[in-house]
Design a protein around this motif. Structure first.
Motif, mmCIF file in Angstrom:
data_model
loop_
_atom_site.group_PDB
_atom_site.id
_atom_site.type_symbol
_atom_site.label_atom_id
_atom_site.label_comp_id
_atom_site.label_asym_id
_atom_site.label_seq_id
_atom_site.Cartn_x
_atom_site.Cartn_y
_atom_site.Cartn_z
ATOM 1 N N ASN A 154 5.221 6.640 -1.566
ATOM 2 C CA ASN A 154 5.482 6.384 -0.192
ATOM 3 C C ASN A 154 5.139 5.099 0.216
ATOM 4 O OD1 ASN A 154 6.717 8.986 -0.282
ATOM 5 N ND2 ASN A 154 5.078 9.872 1.228
ATOM 6 N N PHE A 155 6.084 4.460 0.961
ATOM 7 C CA PHE A 155 5.575 2.955 1.418
ATOM 8 C C PHE A 155 4.831 3.031 2.693
ATOM 9 C CE2 PHE A 155 8.744 2.042 -1.882
ATOM 10 C CZ PHE A 155 8.369 0.963 -2.686
ATOM 11 N N ARG A 156 3.675 2.395 2.704
ATOM 12 C CA ARG A 156 3.139 2.631 4.015
ATOM 13 C C ARG A 156 2.802 1.102 4.701
ATOM 14 N NH1 ARG A 156 2.099 7.461 6.163
ATOM 15 N NH2 ARG A 156 1.663 9.026 4.621
ATOM 16 N N GLU A 157 2.383 0.175 3.767
ATOM 17 C CA GLU A 157 2.181 -1.306 4.442
ATOM 18 C C GLU A 157 2.590 -2.273 3.317
ATOM 19 O OE1 GLU A 157 -0.479 -3.441 7.336
ATOM 20 O OE2 GLU A 157 0.501 -1.293 7.433
ATOM 21 N N PHE A 158 3.184 -3.363 3.881
ATOM 22 C CA PHE A 158 3.191 -4.576 2.985
ATOM 23 C C PHE A 158 2.194 -5.350 3.056
ATOM 24 C CE2 PHE A 158 5.142 -8.978 2.950
ATOM 25 C CZ PHE A 158 5.631 -8.901 1.467
ATOM 26 N N ILE B 101 0.882 -1.112 0.087
ATOM 27 C CA ILE B 101 0.043 0.033 0.110
ATOM 28 C C ILE B 101 0.956 1.220 0.086
ATOM 29 C CG2 ILE B 101 -1.650 1.263 1.340
ATOM 30 C CD1 ILE B 101 -2.543 -1.533 2.637
ATOM 31 N N VAL B 102 0.621 2.122 -0.804
ATOM 32 C CA VAL B 102 1.681 3.394 -1.118
ATOM 33 C C VAL B 102 0.711 4.542 -1.247
ATOM 34 C CG1 VAL B 102 3.277 2.152 -2.059
ATOM 35 C CG2 VAL B 102 1.715 3.083 -3.415
ATOM 36 N N ASP B 103 1.134 5.749 -0.885
ATOM 37 C CA ASP B 103 0.666 7.021 -1.244
ATOM 38 C C ASP B 103 1.277 7.268 -2.712
ATOM 39 O OD1 ASP B 103 -0.337 8.291 1.271
ATOM 40 O OD2 ASP B 103 1.780 7.764 2.024
ATOM 41 N N VAL B 104 0.628 8.013 -3.561
ATOM 42 C CA VAL B 104 1.106 8.326 -4.771
ATOM 43 C C VAL B 104 0.846 9.908 -4.930
ATOM 44 C CG1 VAL B 104 1.250 7.850 -7.294
ATOM 45 C CG2 VAL B 104 0.473 6.104 -5.755
ATOM 46 N N PHE C 137 -7.526 1.373 4.281
ATOM 47 C CA PHE C 137 -6.262 1.652 4.823
ATOM 48 C C PHE C 137 -6.317 3.336 5.155
ATOM 49 C CE2 PHE C 137 -1.948 2.998 5.568
ATOM 50 C CZ PHE C 137 -1.196 1.931 6.063
ATOM 51 N N GLN C 138 -6.021 3.490 6.557
ATOM 52 C CA GLN C 138 -6.091 4.690 7.159
ATOM 53 C C GLN C 138 -4.620 5.318 7.005
ATOM 54 O OE1 GLN C 138 -9.027 6.591 8.037
ATOM 55 N NE2 GLN C 138 -9.934 4.598 7.323
#
Length: 306
Positions: free
Chosen positions: A273-277, A225-228, A304-305
Motif C-alpha cells: 500500500n502506497f503511503r508517502e512519496f 513508504i509502503v505497507d507490506v 512514519f506513523q
C-alpha cells in the motif's frame, strides 16, 4: 456477490437497482453511487447490481492507447463486493455490443436481459453507438418500459470533480496522499515475488521484486513508504519504482525492502500500500552515496506513523 460474464440468453429473475460504468478505482464518487444503489434496493425490494465492461472501451476504440488501470479486474470485483453490490455483470465490449444504439441498449440489455427497475447513472454518462444514449433518452424510455432513472452529481475534491483520470494523474505525479483521499482507501499493487539482480543484498538492503500486472498503473518513478502484506503479516517497507540507474539498469522494476523481515518469499504473492512519496529516482555517483540515502529513507520510514 454473483458474477455473470455471459449475457447470451440471460434474463435476471430478480428485478434490479443498477448502475452502468467502468468503475475503475471504485473511488469515493463511485462509492456514493453504490451507497444509493444499495439504499434503493433495500427500500424497493430490489437487488443491487453493476454493469461494467472488460476490456475498457478505450482499448477497443484506440487499441494503440497504452491505458493503465487503477484496478485489475480481481481488485475491482473485490471492491464492489466489499461495498455491498449483490450482482456484477462483466460484459465484453465487443463489436456487436459497441454497435447497439442507445435505444437498442436500453431495450435489449437493460430491460430484456437485466430486468432493471431503478437505474442510476453518473453526471456525464453516455452509452450506445456514437454516444446516442444519455439521461434524456433514459427519461423518455423509462415510462414506456417501467423503470425509474436518476442522475447523480460528481463528488468534488479540491474544487474538482473526482474521476479515475484525476486519480491516475495524481499517481503519475507521485501524489499518493491525494490519490488515496480521492479513492477513499490506500492505493496498492500486488504480485508474485520474482528473482532480480540481487544487488540489494550486497549493500545490506535485500529487496523483493514484485511482478505487477502489466495493465496496472504504477505511480511515478521514485521511492515510497509502503505497507507490506506478506504471509498474512503486516510490515513497513521502502519501495522503489524505476530502472536502478546507479547500477546501469535499463528495465523498469518494482522492488520493496521490508523492514524487520528476513524470510525467503520467492514465488509468494505480496501486496503493498502506497503511503508517502519519499523522492524521485536518483542516479547516485557511487554505491556508498546510494547506501547513505537508503539509510536516511529507512530512518524516515521507521518514524512514519501509519
Amino acid at each position: 456477490m454473483k458474477i455473470t460474464k455471459n449475457l447470451n440468453g440471460y434474463h435476471s429473475e430478480s428485478p434490479l437497482s443498477l448502475s452502468i460504468g467502468i468503475f475503475d478505482g471504485v473511488h469515493i464518487g463511485h462509492q456514493s453511487i453504490i451507497k444509493k444503489l444499495n439504499t434503493i434496493a433495500a427500500k424497493k425490494n430490489l437487488q443491487s447490481a453493476i454493469l461494467t465492461f472488460w476490456p475498457h472501451p478505450r482499448t477497443v476504440f484506440n487499441p494503440n492507447d497504452d491505458l493503465k488501470f487503477l484496478n485489475t479486474i480481481e481488485e475491482k470485483t473485490y471492491l464492489l463486493e466489499k461495498n455491498g453490490i449483490q450482482h456484477l455483470f462483466l460484459k465484453e465490449f465487443d463489436e456487436e455490443f459497441r454497435n447497439l444504439t442507445g435505444e437498442e441498449f436500453v431495450k435489449q440489455i437493460l430491460v430484456e436481459k437485466l430486468n432493471v427497475k431503478h437505474l442510476i447513472i453518473g453526471h456525464d454518462h453516455t452509452f450506445g453507438k456514437n454516444r446516442s444514449g444519455d439521461f434524456n433518452l433514459l427519461q423518455k424510455m423509462s415510462s414506456e418500459f417501467g423503470f425509474e432513472v436518476e442522475q447523480v452529481e460528481a463528488v468534488d475534491f479540491q474544487s474538482r470533480h473526482i474521476s479515475s483520470t484525476q486519480i491516475r494523474n495524481a499517481l503519475t505525479e507521485g501524489n499518493v496522499k491525494e490519490a488515496n483521499e480521492m479513492l477513499g482507501y490506500v492505493y496498492s499493487v500486488s504480485g508474485e515475488v520474482i528473482h532480480g539482480k540481487k544487488i540489494g543484498r550486497t549493500i545490506g538492503y535485500p529487496t523483493a521484486n514484485i511482478a505487477v500486472n502489466s495493465m496496472k498503473l504504477l505511480p511515478k518513478k521514485g521511492a515510497y513508504i509502503v505497507d507490506v502484506f506478506v504471509n498474512s503479516q503486516h510490515f513497513k517497507g521502502m519501495l522503489s519504482i524505476g530502472t536502478n540507474p546507479t547500477v546501469d539498469g535499463n528495465s523498469l522494476s518494482v522492488e520493496v525492502y521490508i523492514l524487520d523481515f528476513n524470510e525467503d518469499i520467492y514465488g509468494k504473492e505480496i501486496s503493498v500500500n502506497f503511503r508517502e512519496f519519499l523522492h524521485d529516482e536518483i542516479k547516485f555517483e557511487s554505491l556508498e552515496k546510494l547506501i547513505e540515502r537508503l539509510d536516511e529513507d529507512q530512518r524516515i520510514t521507521e518514524n512514519f506513523q501509519f
